[in-house]
Design a protein around this motif. Structure first.
Motif, PDB file in Angstrom:
ATOM      1  N   GLY A   1       4.848   2.034   4.832  1.00 40.29           N
ATOM      2  CA  GLY A   1       3.611   1.265   4.846  1.00 40.29           C
ATOM      3  C   GLY A   1       3.699   0.021   5.702  1.00 40.29           C
ATOM      4  O   GLY A   1       2.763  -0.312   6.446  1.00 40.29           O
TER       5      GLY A   1
ATOM      6  N   ASN B   1      -5.032  -2.170  -2.326  1.00 46.50           N
ATOM      7  CA  ASN B   1      -4.027  -2.264  -3.380  1.00 46.50           C
ATOM      8  C   ASN B   1      -4.670  -2.340  -4.765  1.00 46.50           C
ATOM      9  O   ASN B   1      -4.211  -1.707  -5.720  1.00 46.50           O
TER      10      ASN B   1
ATOM     11  N   LEU C   1      -5.867   1.117  -5.708  1.00 45.08           N
ATOM     12  CA  LEU C   1      -4.777   2.017  -6.069  1.00 45.08           C
ATOM     13  C   LEU C   1      -4.231   1.714  -7.463  1.00 45.08           C
ATOM     14  O   LEU C   1      -3.826   2.633  -8.193  1.00 45.08           O
TER      15      LEU C   1
ATOM     16  N   LEU D   1       0.886   3.973  -3.104  1.00 37.32           N
ATOM     17  CA  LEU D   1       0.570   5.383  -2.908  1.00 37.32           C
ATOM     18  C   LEU D   1       1.616   6.274  -3.576  1.00 37.32           C
ATOM     19  O   LEU D   1       1.285   7.316  -4.156  1.00 37.32           O
TER      20      LEU D   1
ATOM     21  N   ALA E   1       1.103   8.770  -6.866  1.00 37.70           N
ATOM     22  CA  ALA E   1       1.546  10.164  -6.782  1.00 37.70           C
ATOM     23  C   ALA E   1       2.646  10.485  -7.782  1.00 37.70           C
ATOM     24  O   ALA E   1       3.078  11.642  -7.861  1.00 37.70           O
TER      25      ALA E   1
ATOM     26  N   VAL F   1       0.837  -1.206   0.000  1.00 39.31           N
ATOM     27  CA  VAL F   1       0.000   0.000   0.000  1.00 39.31           C
ATOM     28  C   VAL F   1       0.872   1.256   0.000  1.00 39.31           C
ATOM     29  O   VAL F   1       0.629   2.204  -0.761  1.00 39.31           O
ATOM     30  N   GLY F   2       1.900   1.262   0.845  1.00 35.90           N
ATOM     31  CA  GLY F   2       2.793   2.414   0.877  1.00 35.90           C
ATOM     32  C   GLY F   2       3.469   2.654  -0.460  1.00 35.90           C
ATOM     33  O   GLY F   2       3.592   3.805  -0.916  1.00 35.90           O
TER      34      GLY F   2
ATOM     35  N   GLY G   1       8.247   4.497   0.575  1.00 40.17           N
ATOM     36  CA  GLY G   1       6.828   4.273   0.823  1.00 40.17           C
ATOM     37  C   GLY G   1       6.549   2.868   1.312  1.00 40.17           C
ATOM     38  O   GLY G   1       5.706   2.662   2.194  1.00 40.17           O
TER      39      GLY G   1
END
Length: 342
Positions: A134, A171, A174, A116, A120, A112-113, A130
């Motif tokens: 996460g 996930n 995203l 993200l 971005a 997830v980290g 990240g």
């Protein structure tokens, strides 16, 4: 059992079979590593690889071995060792062979980290940062949710499985929000891959392992062995159970997060390596050192196979470890059911 004593009264107990298993796995990992470094489009004989590592290679060999292939090998060794050590700690703390970061949601949190950062539009370095953030955030969240005047193993597993399911959905969402090229890059990372790994990936992980491995093995290893017997028994022996459990969980989550930051969430190494090591050693306890060595040899062997299974095409290492680990998980569930453990 061999007991070594220092002049200041400190003693270390060595069990011959676990020591032999750990040493054998480490040597096997080095052998596979030499073969892996010597393979590829520009093959180099094992003797030439060793000569190059000793400083006697040609300029071309120095570049290929030291700059292109050796960083990938070192990263694979460190990632496998970190995941296996973390898996052994988790399985001992929850007293369950299914207690691994793949099942408890920590690798999904690292994903997830990383995603993200991908959404971005961040760089590769930011993606690794990240993933680290996460994984650590997920570890703290799981611990807080599982806390009820202490953390019990079964509750930690249940909370971790639920968290993993939620984060898997996050996930997927995203990925739908990322650009096509970024989503493709993210999917390769999510599979777990050592492609393009350099010293910038290996050195931070090596520095972290230099601190965390002695901490886990020497400072908390004996206490972990006591905790495996149960909280009441460990407390009666003078172990501060919750403090030790928190420190070990923090160290294991950090190991997983760093490994994911370096190579992505390589699946099933943390689940499989500790159990294989325990079956080879036939010894009670967490078997931390054999598990660490087993994880290193598993990952570099899987990467070596991933580069050679299909001519002209390399698979991500996570594909091979996933296939091996999935088959092992089915076998583990089947044997556990027959033994009336699940």
């Amino acid at each position: 059992m061999i007991v070594l004593r220092t002049p200041n009264g400190f003693s270390v107990r060595l069990h011959p079979r676990p020591l032999a298993v750990g040493t054998g796995c480490a040597l096997l990992a080095l052998v596979v590593g030499v073969l892996s470094v010597g393979g590829g489009d520009y093959p180099i004989a094992p003797a030439e690889v060793l000569r190059t590592l000793a400083g006697g290679g040609t300029p071309a060999q120095d570049f290929i071995v030291l700059e292109l292939r050796l960083p990938r090998l070192v990263t694979g060794l460190l990632v496998g060792a970190a995941l296996a050590l973390a898996g052994a700690v988790f399985q001992s703390l929850v007293r369950n062979p299914l207690g691994s970061p793949d099942m408890l949601g920590f690798t999904q949190g690292a994903a997830v980290g990383a995603l993200l950062v991908v959404v971005a539009g961040g760089s590769t370095l930011a993606l690794s940062a990240g993933a680290l953030a996460g994984g650590l955030a997920t570890g703290g969240l799981v611990y807080l949710i599982a806390w009820r005047r202490g953390v019990e193993g079964q509750r930690l597993i249940l909370v971790g499985i639920g968290t993993a399911a939620i984060l898997t959905g996050v996930n997927g969402y995203l990925l739908t929000r990322a650009q096509l090229t970024d989503a493709s890059r993210a999917m390769l990372w999510l599979t777990g891959s050592l492609d393009g790994r350099g010293w910038t990936h290996a050195v931070p992980l090596l520095a972290a392992l230099a601190v965390l491995v002695p901490l886990v093995l020497l400072a908390f290893g004996p206490a972990l062995r006591m905790i495996e017997m149960g909280d009441d028994a460990a407390s009666a022996l003078g172990i501060r159970v919750e403090r030790v459990r928190l420190m070990l969980l923090a160290a294991a989550v950090l190991l997983v997060s760093l490994a994911c930051a370096a190579a992505g969430p390589v699946s099933f190494v943390a689940l499989t390596a500790p159990q294989l090591a325990k079956r080879l050693t036939r010894a009670p306890g967490p078997n931390l050192l054999p598990a660490l060595s087993m994880g290193a040899v598993l990952l570099v062997t899987a990467d070596w196979a991933a580069q050679r299974l299909f001519t002209g095409h390399q698979l991500p290492v996570g594909v091979v470890t996933g296939a091996i680990g999935g088959a092992y998980l089915v076998w583990l569930l089947a044997t556990s059911r027959r033994a009336v453990r699940l």
